[in-house]
Design an enzyme around this catalytic site. Structure first.
Site, mmCIF file in Angstrom:
data_model
loop_
_atom_site.group_PDB
_atom_site.id
_atom_site.type_symbol
_atom_site.label_atom_id
_atom_site.label_comp_id
_atom_site.label_asym_id
_atom_site.label_seq_id
_atom_site.Cartn_x
_atom_site.Cartn_y
_atom_site.Cartn_z
ATOM 1 N N HIS A 139 0.872 -1.179 0.000
ATOM 2 C CA HIS A 139 0.000 0.000 0.000
ATOM 3 C C HIS A 139 0.911 1.233 0.000
ATOM 4 O O HIS A 139 2.029 1.183 0.512
ATOM 5 C CB HIS A 139 -0.833 -0.054 1.284
ATOM 6 C CG HIS A 139 -1.917 0.955 1.421
ATOM 7 N ND1 HIS A 139 -1.667 2.242 1.824
ATOM 8 C CD2 HIS A 139 -3.255 0.866 1.244
ATOM 9 C CE1 HIS A 139 -2.823 2.903 1.892
ATOM 10 N NE2 HIS A 139 -3.800 2.086 1.537
ATOM 11 N N ASP A 216 3.432 -4.951 7.502
ATOM 12 C CA ASP A 216 2.212 -4.153 7.474
ATOM 13 C C ASP A 216 1.036 -5.102 7.684
ATOM 14 O O ASP A 216 0.677 -5.887 6.799
ATOM 15 C CB ASP A 216 2.108 -3.433 6.125
ATOM 16 C CG ASP A 216 0.815 -2.648 5.996
ATOM 17 O OD1 ASP A 216 -0.069 -2.781 6.871
ATOM 18 O OD2 ASP A 216 0.673 -1.900 5.010
ATOM 19 N N GLN A 219 -4.162 -5.246 6.710
ATOM 20 C CA GLN A 219 -5.141 -6.204 6.177
ATOM 21 C C GLN A 219 -4.998 -7.580 6.816
ATOM 22 O O GLN A 219 -5.970 -8.339 6.857
ATOM 23 C CB GLN A 219 -4.974 -6.350 4.656
ATOM 24 C CG GLN A 219 -5.223 -5.082 3.876
ATOM 25 C CD GLN A 219 -6.673 -4.621 3.943
ATOM 26 O OE1 GLN A 219 -7.591 -5.404 4.183
ATOM 27 N NE2 GLN A 219 -6.892 -3.335 3.738
ATOM 28 N N LYS A 242 -9.919 -1.142 10.670
ATOM 29 C CA LYS A 242 -10.089 -2.310 9.799
ATOM 30 C C LYS A 242 -10.327 -3.569 10.636
ATOM 31 O O LYS A 242 -10.475 -4.661 10.105
ATOM 32 C CB LYS A 242 -8.859 -2.492 8.917
ATOM 33 C CG LYS A 242 -8.647 -1.336 7.933
ATOM 34 C CD LYS A 242 -7.492 -1.612 7.017
ATOM 35 C CE LYS A 242 -6.979 -0.375 6.310
ATOM 36 N NZ LYS A 242 -7.830 0.080 5.212
ATOM 37 N N CYS A 380 -4.723 2.491 -3.557
ATOM 38 C CA CYS A 380 -3.473 3.009 -2.985
ATOM 39 C C CYS A 380 -2.331 2.025 -3.201
ATOM 40 O O CYS A 380 -1.488 1.815 -2.306
ATOM 41 C CB CYS A 380 -3.624 3.328 -1.495
ATOM 42 S SG CYS A 380 -4.792 4.640 -1.193
#
Ligand code: PLP
Length: 422
Positions: A139, A216, A219, A242, A380
């Site tokens: 991202h 990261d 997600q 999220k 993104c």
């Protein structure tokens, strides 16, 4: 302190999960009960932001109605209650990530967490001629902070390629892990393709060369969780919104020895031990990285979300999402003219697709009129889109509260779109 060896980064459920009672789960999300454009809402955009269960809404409401006060500095009852709840939230996050509470820094979101690492750890470690490896799956929030750092330090951001299926090229990664590499930034799950990266192997490759790894988890955390202690990674970032929690709250997990060695990032209240005009000294970690009044309600809401996940069962949620995603993929493959973008070996949460030559924005607009919320755009992730020669895709994403009716609503809406654009 010696780093733990790379182990199982993804948390395996301890016991076979019980099937999720999705109707009961849906009843806990009041927003899902509404109609949109006269149709029942089918919310398939949780990768952008998830909806919030009543448990989270009530935690926020309770905090503001009963306990609202600033933390850490007050001695009155409300401040003590707010501080207890805020620090309790840190413990809850630590439990979720299998980490030490001292290693949990509250930030605004995954984006802020990456920027924090880039501008502290990164500035300390990266110099002229050095390299920062960033995968093509990332991202923008896990690309641009590294570009800013590289520009400032005279270093280079080097992309790690993906193959046609959307999987990372581990051979290329291994070859790129040269002596000038100071950090590897890799996502746990691609927000654009749904690719689950093989973190155990990636972290092992990087550690063998002494390269720190930032994962990261924006997600990944909602679908897979994360075992910080076993991961062998150095940093993990996530966004509360999220993860069934509020917006404006996120988490940086960093190994304590890194936090201890990192300089402060933002200056202000709470991050200091003492301030004089002759010199200022810093608070202990993690407070050194939380300047100013934090998002107290956000942290409390995030903790409520994590308790909600634990109550439902992270394993049960993951199994439900995996099965539903499988049925969604199968249903999409039956839609004439529809092309799935990315066929990774392992997928979580997300499917990207194109319908004929219909622009994804037009598609999402038609689908919205049928009550179905999907996302369209570059997500993104422009370098990833460019890798496949695309400007945009349509993306459907699932969470614990999605069911077969949502899948059917999307497929119905796609057939409507086919007729509109025929
Ligand atoms: N990383 C990934 C993989 C994401 O999908 C997102 C948001 O979509 C982010 C980072 C940034 O998260 P936030 O905007 O909450 O900081």
């Amino acid at each position: 302190m010696t780093a733990p060896a790379a182990g199982a980064a993804l948390r395996a459920p301890a016991a076979p999960p019980v099937a999720l009672d999705v109707a009961r789960i849906r009843a806990e999300f009041p927003i899902l009960g509404q109609q949109v454009h006269g149709r029942p809402l089918a919310y398939l955009d949780s990768a952008a932001t998830s909806q919030k269960p009543v448990a989270v809404l009530e935690a926020l409401d309770r905090y503001y109605r009963q306990d609202n006060a600033n933390v850490h500095r007050g001695v009155h009852a409300l401040s003590e209650r707010a501080t207890r709840a805020y620090e309790g939230a840190r413990v809850e996050v630590a439990r979720f990530l299998h980490a030490d509470p001292h290693e949990i820094v509250f930030v605004r979101g995954a984006t802020e967490a990456v920027n924090l690492v880039a501008q502290t750890f990164g500035r300390q470690r990266v110099g002229p001629g050095d390299e920062i490896l960033v995968t093509t799956l990332e991202h923008h929030s896990d690309i641009v902070p590294w570009q800013l750092l590289a520009a400032e330090r005279g270093a280079r951001v080097v992309p790690v390629p993906v193959d046609d299926a959307g999987d990372l090229d581990l051979g290329a990664l291994e070859a790129l892990l040269g002596p000038r590499v100071r950090l590897l930034a890799v996502t746990q799950v691609s927000n654009a393709l749904g690719t689950v990266t093989p973190l155990d192997r990636i972290v092992a490759l990087a550690r063998a060369r002494g390269v720190p790894v930032l994962v990261d988890g924006a997600q990944g955390a909602p679908h897979l969780g994360f075992d910080a202690a076993a991961s062998g990674a150095d940093f993990y970032v996530l966004s509360g919104h999220k993860l069934y929690g509020p917006t404006g709250i996120g988490v940086l997990w960093a190994r304590r020895e890194h936090l201890e060695a990192m300089p402060p990032w933002q200056g202000g209240g709470d991050m200091i031990r003492s301030v004089t005009f002759e010199g200022t000294t810093w608070n202990d970690v993690p407070y050194r990285f939380e300047a100013g009044t934090p998002h107290i309600a956000g942290a409390i809401g995030l903790a409520a979300a994590l308790r909600w996940i634990a109550g439902v069962g992270a394993g049960a949620i993951a199994a439900h999402e995996r099965a539903l995603l499988g049925r969604l993929l199968a249903a999409l493959r039956e839609v004439p003219g529809l092309r799935i973008v990315g066929e990774p070996r392992e997928r979580a949460g997300v499917v990207s697709f194109l319908l004929g030559d219909v622009h994804p924005h037009d598609l999402a607009t038609i689908v919205d009129r049928e009550g179905v919320a999907i996302r369209a755009g570059h997500h993104c992730a422009q370098p990833l889109m460019r890798r496949y020669g695309l400007a945009a895709t349509a993306r459907a994403s699932v969470a614990a509260y999605n069911d077969d009716a949502d899948v059917a609503a999307l497929v119905r809406a796609l057939h409507v779109a086919r007729e509109v654009f025929a």
